[in-house]
Design a protein around this motif. Structure first.
Motif, PDB file in Angstrom:
ATOM      1  N   LEU A  85      12.779  50.128   3.415  1.00 33.68           N
ATOM      2  CA  LEU A  85      14.185  49.922   3.796  1.00 33.68           C
ATOM      3  C   LEU A  85      14.764  48.698   3.087  1.00 33.68           C
ATOM      4  CD1 LEU A  85      14.511  50.364   7.677  1.00 33.68           C
ATOM      5  CD2 LEU A  85      15.630  51.703   5.890  1.00 33.68           C
ATOM      6  N   ALA A  86      13.934  47.647   3.001  1.00 37.60           N
ATOM      7  CA  ALA A  86      14.398  46.386   2.403  1.00 37.60           C
ATOM      8  C   ALA A  86      14.690  46.546   0.911  1.00 37.60           C
ATOM      9  CB  ALA A  86      13.355  45.296   2.623  1.00 37.60           C
ATOM     10  N   LYS A  87      14.047  47.530   0.303  1.00 32.87           N
ATOM     11  CA  LYS A  87      14.231  47.716  -1.145  1.00 32.87           C
ATOM     12  C   LYS A  87      15.472  48.550  -1.453  1.00 32.87           C
ATOM     13  CE  LYS A  87       9.315  47.448  -2.093  1.00 32.87           C
ATOM     14  NZ  LYS A  87       8.090  48.201  -2.325  1.00 32.87           N
ATOM     15  N   GLN A  88      16.086  49.145  -0.401  1.00 34.41           N
ATOM     16  CA  GLN A  88      17.272  49.978  -0.642  1.00 34.41           C
ATOM     17  C   GLN A  88      18.480  49.098  -0.958  1.00 34.41           C
ATOM     18  OE1 GLN A  88      17.803  52.545   2.750  1.00 34.41           O
ATOM     19  NE2 GLN A  88      15.953  53.719   2.305  1.00 34.41           N
ATOM     20  N   GLY A  89      19.328  49.560  -1.848  1.00 36.15           N
ATOM     21  CA  GLY A  89      20.556  48.822  -2.164  1.00 36.15           C
ATOM     22  C   GLY A  89      20.283  47.631  -3.057  1.00 36.15           C
ATOM     23  N   THR A  90      21.324  46.805  -3.213  1.00 40.49           N
ATOM     24  CA  THR A  90      21.166  45.640  -4.092  1.00 40.49           C
ATOM     25  C   THR A  90      20.451  44.515  -3.327  1.00 40.49           C
ATOM     26  OG1 THR A  90      23.380  45.032  -3.449  1.00 40.49           O
ATOM     27  CG2 THR A  90      23.134  45.993  -5.637  1.00 40.49           C
ATOM     28  N   PRO A  91      19.677  43.658  -4.046  1.00 39.55           N
ATOM     29  CA  PRO A  91      18.967  42.579  -3.355  1.00 39.55           C
ATOM     30  C   PRO A  91      19.938  41.655  -2.619  1.00 39.55           C
ATOM     31  CG  PRO A  91      18.235  42.790  -5.638  1.00 39.55           C
ATOM     32  CD  PRO A  91      19.414  43.698  -5.488  1.00 39.55           C
ATOM     33  N   ARG A  92      19.579  41.266  -1.372  1.00 43.28           N
ATOM     34  CA  ARG A  92      20.414  40.356  -0.578  1.00 43.28           C
ATOM     35  C   ARG A  92      20.095  38.921  -0.994  1.00 43.28           C
ATOM     36  NH1 ARG A  92      18.229  45.271   0.493  1.00 43.28           N
ATOM     37  NH2 ARG A  92      18.733  46.134   2.521  1.00 43.28           N
ATOM     38  N   THR A  93      21.131  38.083  -1.015  1.00 45.65           N
ATOM     39  CA  THR A  93      20.880  36.667  -1.324  1.00 45.65           C
ATOM     40  C   THR A  93      20.313  35.989  -0.081  1.00 45.65           C
ATOM     41  OG1 THR A  93      22.647  36.656  -2.932  1.00 45.65           O
ATOM     42  CG2 THR A  93      21.940  34.516  -2.097  1.00 45.65           C
ATOM     43  N   ILE A  94      19.173  35.291  -0.266  1.00 50.69           N
ATOM     44  CA  ILE A  94      18.528  34.603   0.856  1.00 50.69           C
ATOM     45  C   ILE A  94      18.593  33.100   0.596  1.00 50.69           C
ATOM     46  CG2 ILE A  94      16.216  34.961  -0.185  1.00 50.69           C
ATOM     47  CD1 ILE A  94      15.098  35.068   2.694  1.00 50.69           C
TER      48      ILE A  94
END
Ligand code: COD
Length: 300
Positions: free
Chosen positions: A13-22
Motif C-alpha cells: 500500500l505504501a508503494k502506491q502513488g507518488t512517494p510522500r515527503t517525510i
C-alpha cells in the motif's frame, strides 16, 4: 477494499502513488537512517531531514549509504529540529513526520504545541499493529506510548482513533476488546469498570463503526480456545482486531513482549494529528522502524 492482513500488504500500500515527503526530526541514528534509505529505495517516501548536517553525513558514510541523498535542513539543537520538522508538516510541504534521536517528551510536546503543532482530533494517540499467524491477520493495539493513564473519556477517543486506523486498513467493522486483567467486572479494578462502560456505550450506539466488548483478558480476547474454556459468549472474544489497553504500562509491556520476545512483525504510528507520525523508540529494530514508515505512508 479487502482487509489488510499482513505487514507485507502494508508495504505494498505504501508503494502506491507518488512517494510522500517525510519530515524527520533529529535523524542522528543508524537505524533511523537505514530505514529511511530502505523506504526511499522502495519508493515510499522522500526524506526531508532536520538536524545537524555534519553528523548525518558522517553517519551515512559510516553506514555506506552512498546512494542516499536526502535534503537536509541544518538545525542547531533538538528543539529547533522538532519545531522545524513539525512546521513543515503543518504547512503541507511534508505529509508525514518521524522522530529521530530526540527525547519522546520533546517530540510529543512539539506535535501538541498550540501555535505550530499538528492537533486535529481532540486526542492524539499511539497505535501499534502486529501481525499474527493462524489465521494471518493484523491486530491493532493502543495506547502504548503517548497517553499515560487515560480516563474513560480519553479511552473513548483512543478507541475511536484505533477504529479509524482499522477502517483505513480495510477492516470494516473491527472487533474491539477492552483489555483488563479479568473478564468479570470488579469494583476493585477500575479498568474493568471502564471496559464495561465502553461495551455498554457501543451496545447503545454511542460508539459507531465497530463492535466493542469488555472487560476481556488478553488470552480470551485473542484465543477462541481460551474464550471457550472460560465459557465467554461474545462476538469479540478470541477474534479481536483492536486491543484497547488500560494504560501506558500495560501497553508498553505488551508492545515489547510482542516485538522482543514473540518476535512478531510490528509497526506503529501516532494518529489523530493532521498527518501520520512515526514514533518509534531507540530500542525498536530497524525492521519495526521501516514497517512504521510504511504504515504511515500507507495511511497518509
Ligand atoms: N492529545 C491531544 N492533546 C493533548 C494530549 C494528547 N494525547 N496530551 C496532552 N494534550 C494537551 C492537553 O490537553 C493540554 O492542553 C496540553 O496538551 C498540555 O497537557 P499536559 O500538561 O498533560 O501534557 P504535557 O505536555 O505535559 O505532556 C504530554 C505528553 C504526551 C508529552 C505526555 O503525556 C507524555 O510524556 N506521554 C508519555 C510519553 C512517553 O514517555 N512515552 C514513552 C514510551 S516509548
Amino acid at each position: 477494499m479487502s482487509p489488510v492482513t499482513s505487514i507485507r500488504q502494508v508495504h505494498a500500500l505504501a508503494k502506491q502513488g507518488t512517494p510522500r515527503t517525510i519530515a524527520v526530526a533529529c535523524p542522528h541514528d543508524d537505524d533511523v537512517l537505514l530505514s529511511l534509505d530502505r523506504a526511499t529505495t522502495a519508493g515510499m517516501v522522500r526524506p526531508l531531514l532536520f538536524g545537524r548536517h555534519a553528523v548525518i553525513e558522517s553517519l551515512c558514510a559510516k553506514l555506506h549509504l552512498d546512494a542516499f541523498r536526502p535534503e537536509i535542513v541544518e538545525c542547531a539543537d533538538d528543539a529547533s529540529g522538532v519545531e522545524l520538522a513539525v512546521r513543515t508538516v503543518r504547512s503541507g510541504e511534508a505529509q508525514m513526520l518521524m522522530k529521530g534521536l530526540v527525547s519522546t517528551g520533546t517530540f510529543l510536546k512539539g506535535i501538541l504545541n498550540k501555535e505550530f503543532g499538528l492537533r486535529d482530533r481532540p486526542l492524539l494517540s499511539h497505535v501499534a499493529v502486529f501481525e499474527t499467524a493462524d489465521p494471518q491477520r493484523l491486530v491493532i493495539f493502543t495506547d502504548v506510548a503517548m497517553n499515560i493513564a487515560p480516563d474513560l473519556a480519553q479511552k473513548l477517543q483512543i478507541l475511536e482513533n484505533a477504529v479509524g486506523l482499522a477502517h483505513r486498513l480495510g477492516i470494516e467493522r473491527p472487533k474491539v476488546a477492552v483489555i483488563a486483567a479479568v473478564e468479570t467486572v470488579n469494583a476493585e479494578m477500575p479498568a474493568t469498570l471502564d471496559a464495561a462502560a465502553l461495551a455498554k456505550m457501543a451496545e447503545r450506539g454511542q460508539i459507531k463503526g465497530c463492535v466493542v466488548d469488555g472487560p476481556l483478558a488478553l488470552d480470551n480476547a485473542l484465543s477462541v480456545e481460551a474464550a471457550r474454556h472460560k465459557g465467554i459468549v461474545s462476538p469479540v472474544a478470541g477474534l479481536a482486531d483492536v486491543l484497547l489497553l488500560p494504560d501506558i504500562e500495560a501497553g508498553n509491556v505488551l508492545y515489547k513482549a510482542i516485538g522482543l520476545v514473540a518476535k512478531c512483525p510490528l509497526a506503529a504510528v501516532i494518529v489523530g494529528a493532521s498527518a501520520p507520525v512515526v514514533l518509534t523508540s531507540r530500542a525498536d529494530s530497524g525492521e519495526t522502524k521501516f514497517n512504521s514508515i510504511a504504515l504511515a505512508a500507507a495511511i497518509s
